[in-house]
Write a protein that holds these residues in place. Sequence first.
Motif, PDB file in Angstrom:
ATOM      1  N   MET A  91       0.948  -1.099  -0.037  1.00 18.16           N
ATOM      2  CA  MET A  91       0.200  -0.049  -0.076  1.00 18.16           C
ATOM      3  C   MET A  91       0.877   1.324   0.182  1.00 18.16           C
ATOM      4  SD  MET A  91      -3.561  -1.279   2.200  1.00 18.16           S
ATOM      5  CE  MET A  91      -2.436  -1.766   3.903  1.00 18.16           C
ATOM      6  N   GLY A  92       1.249   1.945   1.096  1.00 13.75           N
ATOM      7  CA  GLY A  92       1.885   3.076   1.299  1.00 13.75           C
ATOM      8  C   GLY A  92       1.326   4.468   0.772  1.00 13.75           C
ATOM      9  N   ASP A  93      -0.240   4.487   0.727  1.00 13.18           N
ATOM     10  CA  ASP A  93      -1.072   5.406   0.427  1.00 13.18           C
ATOM     11  C   ASP A  93      -1.468   6.289   1.707  1.00 13.18           C
ATOM     12  OD1 ASP A  93      -0.681   5.048  -2.259  1.00 13.18           O
ATOM     13  OD2 ASP A  93      -2.339   3.670  -2.450  1.00 13.18           O
ATOM     14  N   VAL A  94      -2.165   7.459   1.445  1.00 16.46           N
ATOM     15  CA  VAL A  94      -2.444   8.177   2.525  1.00 16.46           C
ATOM     16  C   VAL A  94      -3.886   8.726   2.409  1.00 16.46           C
ATOM     17  CG1 VAL A  94      -2.476  10.434   3.460  1.00 16.46           C
ATOM     18  CG2 VAL A  94      -0.173   9.424   3.052  1.00 16.46           C
ATOM     19  N   LEU A  95      -4.650   8.570   3.534  1.00 16.12           N
ATOM     20  CA  LEU A  95      -5.945   8.683   3.548  1.00 16.12           C
ATOM     21  C   LEU A  95      -6.172   9.733   4.873  1.00 16.12           C
ATOM     22  CD1 LEU A  95      -9.045   8.040   2.532  1.00 16.12           C
ATOM     23  CD2 LEU A  95      -8.987   6.203   4.204  1.00 16.12           C
ATOM     24  N   ALA A  96      -6.683  10.874   4.305  1.00 17.37           N
ATOM     25  CA  ALA A  96      -6.937  11.947   5.218  1.00 17.37           C
ATOM     26  C   ALA A  96      -8.377  12.267   5.363  1.00 17.37           C
ATOM     27  CB  ALA A  96      -6.172  13.569   4.529  1.00 17.37           C
TER      28      ALA A  96
ATOM     29  N   ASP B 252       3.333  -3.223   6.675  1.00 17.59           N
ATOM     30  CA  ASP B 252       3.021  -3.998   7.653  1.00 17.59           C
ATOM     31  C   ASP B 252       2.403  -3.230   8.824  1.00 17.59           C
ATOM     32  OD1 ASP B 252       4.967  -2.180   8.334  1.00 17.59           O
ATOM     33  OD2 ASP B 252       6.351  -3.749   9.106  1.00 17.59           O
ATOM     34  N   SER B 253       2.139  -1.950   8.618  1.00 17.26           N
ATOM     35  CA  SER B 253       1.423  -0.980   9.749  1.00 17.26           C
ATOM     36  C   SER B 253       0.581   0.094   9.137  1.00 17.26           C
ATOM     37  CB  SER B 253       2.462  -0.348  10.631  1.00 17.26           C
ATOM     38  OG  SER B 253       3.271   0.456   9.727  1.00 17.26           O
ATOM     39  N   VAL B 254      -0.187   0.740   9.940  1.00 15.02           N
ATOM     40  CA  VAL B 254      -0.798   2.109   9.818  1.00 15.02           C
ATOM     41  C   VAL B 254      -0.223   3.136  10.549  1.00 15.02           C
ATOM     42  CG1 VAL B 254      -2.936   3.287   9.738  1.00 15.02           C
ATOM     43  CG2 VAL B 254      -2.743   0.574   9.011  1.00 15.02           C
TER      44      VAL B 254
ATOM     45  N   VAL C 166       0.699   1.599  14.294  1.00 23.97           N
ATOM     46  CA  VAL C 166      -0.104   0.600  14.466  1.00 23.97           C
ATOM     47  C   VAL C 166       0.133  -0.771  13.964  1.00 23.97           C
ATOM     48  CG1 VAL C 166      -2.505  -0.466  14.978  1.00 23.97           C
ATOM     49  CG2 VAL C 166      -2.335   1.881  15.537  1.00 23.97           C
ATOM     50  N   PRO C 167       0.968  -1.724  14.106  1.00 25.07           N
ATOM     51  CA  PRO C 167       1.156  -2.958  13.194  1.00 25.07           C
ATOM     52  C   PRO C 167      -0.125  -3.696  12.956  1.00 25.07           C
ATOM     53  CG  PRO C 167       2.454  -2.932  15.142  1.00 25.07           C
ATOM     54  CD  PRO C 167       1.543  -1.887  15.516  1.00 25.07           C
ATOM     55  N   HIS C 168      -0.229  -4.214  11.744  1.00 23.46           N
ATOM     56  CA  HIS C 168      -1.194  -4.896  11.392  1.00 23.46           C
ATOM     57  C   HIS C 168      -1.501  -6.096  12.361  1.00 23.46           C
ATOM     58  CE1 HIS C 168      -0.258  -3.808   6.963  1.00 23.46           C
ATOM     59  NE2 HIS C 168      -1.102  -2.911   7.469  1.00 23.46           N
ATOM     60  N   GLU C 169      -0.426  -6.585  13.023  1.00 21.02           N
ATOM     61  CA  GLU C 169      -0.884  -7.609  14.015  1.00 21.02           C
ATOM     62  C   GLU C 169      -1.603  -7.332  15.118  1.00 21.02           C
ATOM     63  OE1 GLU C 169       2.734  -9.577  15.655  1.00 21.02           O
ATOM     64  OE2 GLU C 169       3.766  -7.845  15.333  1.00 21.02           O
TER      65      GLU C 169
ATOM     66  N   TYR D 103     -12.092   1.105  -0.358  1.00 22.08           N
ATOM     67  CA  TYR D 103     -11.080   0.519  -1.066  1.00 22.08           C
ATOM     68  C   TYR D 103      -9.811   0.232   0.116  1.00 22.08           C
ATOM     69  CZ  TYR D 103      -6.467   0.360  -3.223  1.00 22.08           C
ATOM     70  OH  TYR D 103      -5.346  -0.004  -3.758  1.00 22.08           O
ATOM     71  N   TYR D 104      -9.719   1.103   0.884  1.00 23.80           N
ATOM     72  CA  TYR D 104      -8.694   0.993   1.905  1.00 23.80           C
ATOM     73  C   TYR D 104      -9.116   0.007   2.968  1.00 23.80           C
ATOM     74  CZ  TYR D 104      -5.692   4.778  -0.193  1.00 23.80           C
ATOM     75  OH  TYR D 104      -4.814   5.707  -0.993  1.00 23.80           O
ATOM     76  N   ALA D 105     -10.124  -0.072   3.045  1.00 24.72           N
ATOM     77  CA  ALA D 105     -10.508  -1.039   4.080  1.00 24.72           C
ATOM     78  C   ALA D 105     -10.422  -2.231   3.616  1.00 24.72           C
ATOM     79  CB  ALA D 105     -12.324  -0.572   4.506  1.00 24.72           C
ATOM     80  N   ASP D 106     -10.760  -2.464   2.565  1.00 28.99           N
ATOM     81  CA  ASP D 106     -10.709  -3.865   1.708  1.00 28.99           C
ATOM     82  C   ASP D 106      -9.008  -4.358   2.026  1.00 28.99           C
ATOM     83  OD1 ASP D 106     -13.272  -4.328   1.259  1.00 28.99           O
ATOM     84  OD2 ASP D 106     -13.447  -3.551  -0.635  1.00 28.99           O
ATOM     85  N   GLU D 107      -8.227  -3.261   1.376  1.00 27.32           N
ATOM     86  CA  GLU D 107      -6.780  -3.557   1.505  1.00 27.32           C
ATOM     87  C   GLU D 107      -6.259  -3.731   2.699  1.00 27.32           C
ATOM     88  OE1 GLU D 107      -4.132  -3.057  -1.355  1.00 27.32           O
ATOM     89  OE2 GLU D 107      -6.163  -3.790  -2.189  1.00 27.32           O
ATOM     90  N   LEU D 108      -6.724  -3.052   3.839  1.00 29.43           N
ATOM     91  CA  LEU D 108      -6.409  -3.569   5.282  1.00 29.43           C
ATOM     92  C   LEU D 108      -6.961  -4.831   5.692  1.00 29.43           C
ATOM     93  CD1 LEU D 108      -4.716  -2.266   7.570  1.00 29.43           C
ATOM     94  CD2 LEU D 108      -6.795  -0.958   8.165  1.00 29.43           C
ATOM     95  N   ARG D 109      -8.296  -5.184   5.279  1.00 31.40           N
ATOM     96  CA  ARG D 109      -8.571  -6.450   5.660  1.00 31.40           C
ATOM     97  C   ARG D 109      -7.726  -7.675   4.931  1.00 31.40           C
ATOM     98  NH1 ARG D 109     -13.796  -4.017   3.899  1.00 31.40           N
ATOM     99  NH2 ARG D 109     -14.775  -3.342   5.883  1.00 31.40           N
ATOM    100  N   ALA D 110      -7.312  -7.425   3.951  1.00 35.28           N
ATOM    101  CA  ALA D 110      -6.477  -8.268   3.362  1.00 35.28           C
ATOM    102  C   ALA D 110      -5.159  -8.472   4.103  1.00 35.28           C
ATOM    103  CB  ALA D 110      -6.323  -7.815   1.780  1.00 35.28           C
ATOM    104  N   ALA D 111      -4.559  -7.465   4.518  1.00 32.10           N
ATOM    105  CA  ALA D 111      -3.310  -7.257   5.116  1.00 32.10           C
ATOM    106  C   ALA D 111      -3.399  -7.944   6.382  1.00 32.10           C
ATOM    107  CB  ALA D 111      -2.636  -6.146   5.346  1.00 32.10           C
ATOM    108  N   LEU D 112      -4.688  -7.975   7.206  1.00 27.66           N
ATOM    109  CA  LEU D 112      -4.888  -8.512   8.384  1.00 27.66           C
ATOM    110  C   LEU D 112      -5.002 -10.083   8.182  1.00 27.66           C
ATOM    111  CD1 LEU D 112      -7.516  -6.076  10.310  1.00 27.66           C
ATOM    112  CD2 LEU D 112      -4.992  -6.322  10.097  1.00 27.66           C
TER     113      LEU D 112
END
Length: 296
Positions: free
Chosen positions: A1-6, A17-19, A41-44, A101-110
Motif C-alpha cells: 500500500m503506502g498511500d495516505v487517507l486524510a 506492515d502497519s498503519v 499500529v502494526p497489522h498484527e 478500497y482502503y478498508a478492503d486492502e487493510l482487511r487483506a493485510a490482516l
Amino acid sequence: MGDVLAGIHATWEFDSDSVLIRFERGIRTPKLFQALRERRVPHEALASVTLTPGRRGTVVLHAVPRPGADPLMEAAAGQLKDTCDPYRLVLPAERETLAEYYADELRAALTATGPPGEPEPADRYLVAPPPAPLHFKAYDGKASFDGSKVSFRWFWTGASSAKWKAGDQRFGVPELCGVEWRSPEVFDGYLRLLRRGDQEQPAQADHDPAAVVFGLGYGPVHESLPFAAAVLAAVRTSGPAPALDTGPVPVPVMASARRDPGDIAERIRHLGELHEAGLVTDDEFSAKKAELLAEL
C-alpha cells in the motif's frame, strides 16, 4: 500500500506492515488526539476493520485493536467516547468509495498476518505507549512518572487526612501489577496503582495513598489516560520486585524531607488560587505559605 487517507482530525498512512496515524492539531481536534500526536499500529495489533455511516454526511473507518495489543485502550477499558477513539477515522461521505478500497486492502493485510476467525488476545503490547516522562495535576495531588517510578505529591488543599498522614508516595514499577483508570468525566474518577502482593488497598480512592482522585478540571482524559497507559506498559514489561521479608511496600517521601522547589512553588500557586477565590482566609493563606516555604 503506502498511500495516505486524510480524514477529519487525522490522517492514516498505509504501509506494508502497519498503519501510521497522524493526528491534527486545532481547536476542534479532541485534546487526546493532540496529546498522542501520532501512533504506528502494526497489522498484527488489529482484530478487524469496519466502514459504517457516520453523522451529518460522514463515514467512519474503524480499525478495532486486538485485546491486549494497545496499553492506551487497555487502560481506557471501554470508557472512551466514540469521538475520542483514536482508531476511528471520520471522512466526508463523498470519500466512501475510497475508504472502502482502503478498508478492503487493510482487511487483506490482516488476513495475511494470521488465520481467519476471532483473533486471540495479544501476549504483549504491540502499539508503543506514550513516552515518559509524564505528569498531570489531579484534585488531591500531582502525579509524575519518569519511566521507572510513579510519584504522588499531595496538595494540602485537596488530599484527605489519610493521604496527608501517609506522606507523599513513590512506587517503583516492579512493585506494581496494574493500573485502574476511571474517567474524570464521571463523578468519582480516579487513577489507582494496583500493587503486587497481598496488601489490601482502601476501597475509596480518596483514602488510598496509591491513588489520585480527579475533579472538575483536574486529571483530564488527555493527560491522565496517556499517563495510565505508560505506567501499564512499563508494568507489563517489568518483572516483580525482589522478595523481601516485609513484602513490597511503597516508599513514602517523609514530611521532614526537603522538597523539590518546583513542587513548593506549584503548591503555593494552587494555594493562591484558592485564596483569590475566597476559599482560604488571609490567615490560613499566610500560615500555610510560611509552612511550605519552611520546607525548602
